[in-house]
Scaffold this motif. Structure first.
Motif, PDB file in Angstrom:
ATOM      1  N   PHE A   8      -9.207  12.514  -2.617  1.00  0.00           N
ATOM      2  CA  PHE A   8      -7.822  12.678  -2.816  1.00  0.00           C
ATOM      3  C   PHE A   8      -7.055  11.794  -1.617  1.00  0.00           C
ATOM      4  CE2 PHE A   8      -3.841  15.477  -2.353  1.00  0.00           C
ATOM      5  CZ  PHE A   8      -3.123  14.724  -3.815  1.00  0.00           C
ATOM      6  N   SER A   9      -7.423  11.963  -0.329  1.00  0.00           N
ATOM      7  CA  SER A   9      -6.746  11.386   0.676  1.00  0.00           C
ATOM      8  C   SER A   9      -6.775   9.892   0.549  1.00  0.00           C
ATOM      9  CB  SER A   9      -7.600  11.986   2.026  1.00  0.00           C
ATOM     10  OG  SER A   9      -7.079  11.153   3.034  1.00  0.00           O
ATOM     11  N   GLN A  10      -7.779   9.415   0.115  1.00  0.00           N
ATOM     12  CA  GLN A  10      -7.797   7.906  -0.094  1.00  0.00           C
ATOM     13  C   GLN A  10      -7.101   7.569  -1.241  1.00  0.00           C
ATOM     14  OE1 GLN A  10      -9.389   5.239   1.543  1.00  0.00           O
ATOM     15  NE2 GLN A  10     -10.021   6.950   2.902  1.00  0.00           N
ATOM     16  N   ILE A  11      -6.835   8.284  -2.525  1.00  0.00           N
ATOM     17  CA  ILE A  11      -5.657   7.959  -3.253  1.00  0.00           C
ATOM     18  C   ILE A  11      -4.297   7.911  -2.673  1.00  0.00           C
ATOM     19  CG2 ILE A  11      -4.424   8.973  -5.228  1.00  0.00           C
ATOM     20  CD1 ILE A  11      -7.239   9.594  -6.172  1.00  0.00           C
ATOM     21  N   LEU A  12      -3.980   9.122  -1.870  1.00  0.00           N
ATOM     22  CA  LEU A  12      -2.843   9.113  -1.181  1.00  0.00           C
ATOM     23  C   LEU A  12      -2.484   7.917  -0.101  1.00  0.00           C
ATOM     24  CD1 LEU A  12      -2.594  12.979  -0.259  1.00  0.00           C
ATOM     25  CD2 LEU A  12      -1.207  11.574  -2.192  1.00  0.00           C
ATOM     26  N   ARG A  13      -3.525   7.480   0.603  1.00  0.00           N
ATOM     27  CA  ARG A  13      -3.459   6.234   1.422  1.00  0.00           C
ATOM     28  C   ARG A  13      -3.394   5.004   0.907  1.00  0.00           C
ATOM     29  NH1 ARG A  13      -2.180   3.587   4.764  1.00  0.00           N
ATOM     30  NH2 ARG A  13      -3.311   2.173   6.100  1.00  0.00           N
ATOM     31  N   SER A  14      -3.866   4.968  -0.643  1.00  0.00           N
ATOM     32  CA  SER A  14      -3.597   4.019  -1.559  1.00  0.00           C
ATOM     33  C   SER A  14      -2.161   3.732  -1.987  1.00  0.00           C
ATOM     34  CB  SER A  14      -4.508   4.022  -2.776  1.00  0.00           C
ATOM     35  OG  SER A  14      -5.852   3.698  -2.195  1.00  0.00           O
ATOM     36  N   ILE A  15      -1.670   4.782  -2.187  1.00  0.00           N
ATOM     37  CA  ILE A  15      -0.186   5.055  -2.515  1.00  0.00           C
ATOM     38  C   ILE A  15       0.658   4.238  -1.414  1.00  0.00           C
ATOM     39  CG2 ILE A  15       1.774   6.317  -2.938  1.00  0.00           C
ATOM     40  CD1 ILE A  15      -0.182   7.971  -4.680  1.00  0.00           C
ATOM     41  N   LEU A  16       0.382   4.542  -0.245  1.00  0.00           N
ATOM     42  CA  LEU A  16       1.132   4.013   0.767  1.00  0.00           C
ATOM     43  C   LEU A  16       0.772   2.592   1.087  1.00  0.00           C
ATOM     44  CD1 LEU A  16       0.491   6.950   3.685  1.00  0.00           C
ATOM     45  CD2 LEU A  16       2.421   6.731   2.241  1.00  0.00           C
ATOM     46  N   ILE A  17      -0.275   2.131   0.824  1.00  0.00           N
ATOM     47  CA  ILE A  17      -0.572   0.576   0.853  1.00  0.00           C
ATOM     48  C   ILE A  17       0.058   0.063  -0.135  1.00  0.00           C
ATOM     49  CG2 ILE A  17      -2.473  -1.194   0.732  1.00  0.00           C
ATOM     50  CD1 ILE A  17      -4.187   0.817   2.312  1.00  0.00           C
ATOM     51  N   GLY A  18      -0.175   0.594  -1.492  1.00  0.00           N
ATOM     52  CA  GLY A  18       0.524  -0.163  -2.326  1.00  0.00           C
ATOM     53  C   GLY A  18       2.123  -0.128  -2.499  1.00  0.00           C
ATOM     54  N   PHE A  19       2.651   0.837  -1.564  1.00  0.00           N
ATOM     55  CA  PHE A  19       4.249   0.732  -1.540  1.00  0.00           C
ATOM     56  C   PHE A  19       4.253  -0.296  -0.412  1.00  0.00           C
ATOM     57  CE2 PHE A  19       7.711   2.035   0.929  1.00  0.00           C
ATOM     58  CZ  PHE A  19       8.715   2.447   0.077  1.00  0.00           C
ATOM     59  N   GLY A  20       3.588  -0.420   0.404  1.00  0.00           N
ATOM     60  CA  GLY A  20       3.906  -1.424   1.636  1.00  0.00           C
ATOM     61  C   GLY A  20       3.705  -2.932   0.875  1.00  0.00           C
ATOM     62  N   ILE A  21       2.864  -3.036  -0.017  1.00  0.00           N
ATOM     63  CA  ILE A  21       2.802  -4.497  -0.637  1.00  0.00           C
ATOM     64  C   ILE A  21       3.584  -4.808  -1.734  1.00  0.00           C
ATOM     65  CG2 ILE A  21       1.076  -6.029  -1.812  1.00  0.00           C
ATOM     66  CD1 ILE A  21      -1.128  -4.501  -0.377  1.00  0.00           C
ATOM     67  N   LEU A  22       4.041  -3.768  -2.744  1.00  0.00           N
ATOM     68  CA  LEU A  22       4.801  -3.994  -3.989  1.00  0.00           C
ATOM     69  C   LEU A  22       6.183  -4.136  -3.642  1.00  0.00           C
ATOM     70  CD1 LEU A  22       3.075  -2.479  -7.087  1.00  0.00           C
ATOM     71  CD2 LEU A  22       3.588  -4.794  -6.622  1.00  0.00           C
ATOM     72  N   ILE A  23       6.684  -2.968  -2.866  1.00  0.00           N
ATOM     73  CA  ILE A  23       8.039  -2.824  -2.929  1.00  0.00           C
ATOM     74  C   ILE A  23       8.849  -3.992  -2.115  1.00  0.00           C
ATOM     75  CG2 ILE A  23       9.978  -1.468  -1.617  1.00  0.00           C
ATOM     76  CD1 ILE A  23       8.707  -0.073  -4.013  1.00  0.00           C
ATOM     77  N   ILE A 160      -9.972  -7.005   0.247  1.00  0.00           N
ATOM     78  CA  ILE A 160      -8.833  -7.658  -0.934  1.00  0.00           C
ATOM     79  C   ILE A 160      -9.142  -6.547  -2.055  1.00  0.00           C
ATOM     80  CG2 ILE A 160      -8.755  -9.352  -2.450  1.00  0.00           C
ATOM     81  CD1 ILE A 160      -9.634 -11.083  -0.243  1.00  0.00           C
ATOM     82  N   LEU A 161     -10.348  -5.965  -2.288  1.00  0.00           N
ATOM     83  CA  LEU A 161     -10.458  -5.112  -3.435  1.00  0.00           C
ATOM     84  C   LEU A 161      -9.786  -3.769  -3.341  1.00  0.00           C
ATOM     85  CD1 LEU A 161     -11.971  -4.728  -6.027  1.00  0.00           C
ATOM     86  CD2 LEU A 161     -13.786  -3.776  -5.046  1.00  0.00           C
ATOM     87  N   TYR A 162      -9.803  -3.425  -1.738  1.00  0.00           N
ATOM     88  CA  TYR A 162      -9.110  -2.197  -1.778  1.00  0.00           C
ATOM     89  C   TYR A 162      -7.679  -2.157  -1.859  1.00  0.00           C
ATOM     90  CZ  TYR A 162      -7.788   2.020   0.838  1.00  0.00           C
ATOM     91  OH  TYR A 162      -7.103   3.044   1.398  1.00  0.00           O
ATOM     92  N   TYR A 163      -7.128  -3.433  -1.494  1.00  0.00           N
ATOM     93  CA  TYR A 163      -5.750  -3.695  -1.505  1.00  0.00           C
ATOM     94  C   TYR A 163      -5.542  -3.869  -2.917  1.00  0.00           C
ATOM     95  CZ  TYR A 163      -4.932  -3.915   3.658  1.00  0.00           C
ATOM     96  OH  TYR A 163      -4.935  -3.483   4.914  1.00  0.00           O
ATOM     97  N   ALA A 164      -6.147  -4.425  -3.792  1.00  0.00           N
ATOM     98  CA  ALA A 164      -5.685  -4.527  -5.269  1.00  0.00           C
ATOM     99  C   ALA A 164      -5.843  -3.518  -5.881  1.00  0.00           C
ATOM    100  CB  ALA A 164      -6.692  -5.497  -5.778  1.00  0.00           C
ATOM    101  N   ILE A 165      -6.810  -2.416  -5.622  1.00  0.00           N
ATOM    102  CA  ILE A 165      -6.862  -1.059  -6.214  1.00  0.00           C
ATOM    103  C   ILE A 165      -5.618  -0.449  -5.794  1.00  0.00           C
ATOM    104  CG2 ILE A 165      -8.165   1.008  -6.287  1.00  0.00           C
ATOM    105  CD1 ILE A 165     -10.839  -0.884  -6.389  1.00  0.00           C
ATOM    106  N   SER A 166      -5.342  -0.444  -4.470  1.00  0.00           N
ATOM    107  CA  SER A 166      -3.944   0.261  -3.929  1.00  0.00           C
ATOM    108  C   SER A 166      -2.614  -0.133  -4.613  1.00  0.00           C
ATOM    109  CB  SER A 166      -4.086   0.047  -2.377  1.00  0.00           C
ATOM    110  OG  SER A 166      -4.997   0.424  -1.785  1.00  0.00           O
ATOM    111  N   ILE A 167      -2.879  -1.250  -4.977  1.00  0.00           N
ATOM    112  CA  ILE A 167      -1.448  -2.039  -5.820  1.00  0.00           C
ATOM    113  C   ILE A 167      -1.364  -1.245  -7.133  1.00  0.00           C
ATOM    114  CG2 ILE A 167      -0.437  -3.885  -6.806  1.00  0.00           C
ATOM    115  CD1 ILE A 167      -1.253  -5.462  -4.160  1.00  0.00           C
TER     116      ILE A 167
END
Length: 188
Positions: A8-23, A160-167
């Motif tokens: 769950f912590s990794q999913i929340l961290r992925s939301i932060l990373i995805g926000f930082g890339i997509l927004i 790269i895979l981690y960032y792609a999954i985060s997005i």
């Protein structure tokens, strides 16, 4: 139990990373279609709401997990010294900075004047992406005179895979929140 909290912590961290890339990317897209502009703005505002909550939950989970580790360490003879060494030792930056920076930067987004200006929104999105990252912490540790070694290090393909999954995680969670709120149906 600890594994489910870690996931769950990794999913929340992925939301932060995805926000930082997509927004920043979505903010810079220009279009003259009014419906597209409305959906884009709705996606950005929903993403901001999601990242505020994700930053807060990420910090709370980290704090509860830290307390649990502390309570377990107190019960073991000599465990308190191990706890102090791991939390306050040379690796303290790897332990403290991601959740603390995540909390501070996401909660600043409650200020409407900040997220309504495109430059400020892009700046905070990039800060949320960069400040808790491994490379930034490694740079800080070099200035502090501490070598954190390869802790938390992964290969380029894993990164790269981690960032792609985060997005993907951020996109679908934001889209799901938009659909559940019924706001996207109104825009069609």
């Amino acid at each position: 139990m600890h594994e489910s909290i870690n996931i769950f912590s990794q999913i929340l961290r992925s939301i932060l990373i995805g926000f930082g890339i997509l927004i920043p990317i979505i903010s810079l897209i220009k279009t003259s279609n009014l419906k597209t502009v409305e959906v884009k703005n709705l996606f950005i505002l929903t993403g901001i709401q999601a990242v505020r909550i994700a930053g807060l939950l990420y910090f709370i989970i980290w704090a509860v997990d830290t307390y649990t580790i502390y309570a377990d360490a107190v019960a073991i003879p000599g465990g308190l010294n191990i706890f102090k060494a791991s939390v306050f030792g040379k690796m303290w930056m790897m332990y403290w900075l991601p959740p603390v920076f995540g909390l501070m930067l996401t909660q600043v987004l409650w200020i409407k004047k900040l997220y309504m200006k495109k430059v400020a929104l892009i700046t905070f999105a990039l800060l949320i992406l960069i400040l808790p990252s491994y490379l930034f912490i490694k740079l800080l540790s070099i200035f502090d005179g501490v070598d954190i070694g390869n802790a938390g290090r992964s290969t380029i393909s894993q990164t790269i895979l981690y960032y792609a999954i985060s997005i993907v995680i951020f996109f679908f969670i934001t889209l799901a929140v938009m659909l559940m709120g019924g706001k996207l149906k109104d825009k069609k």
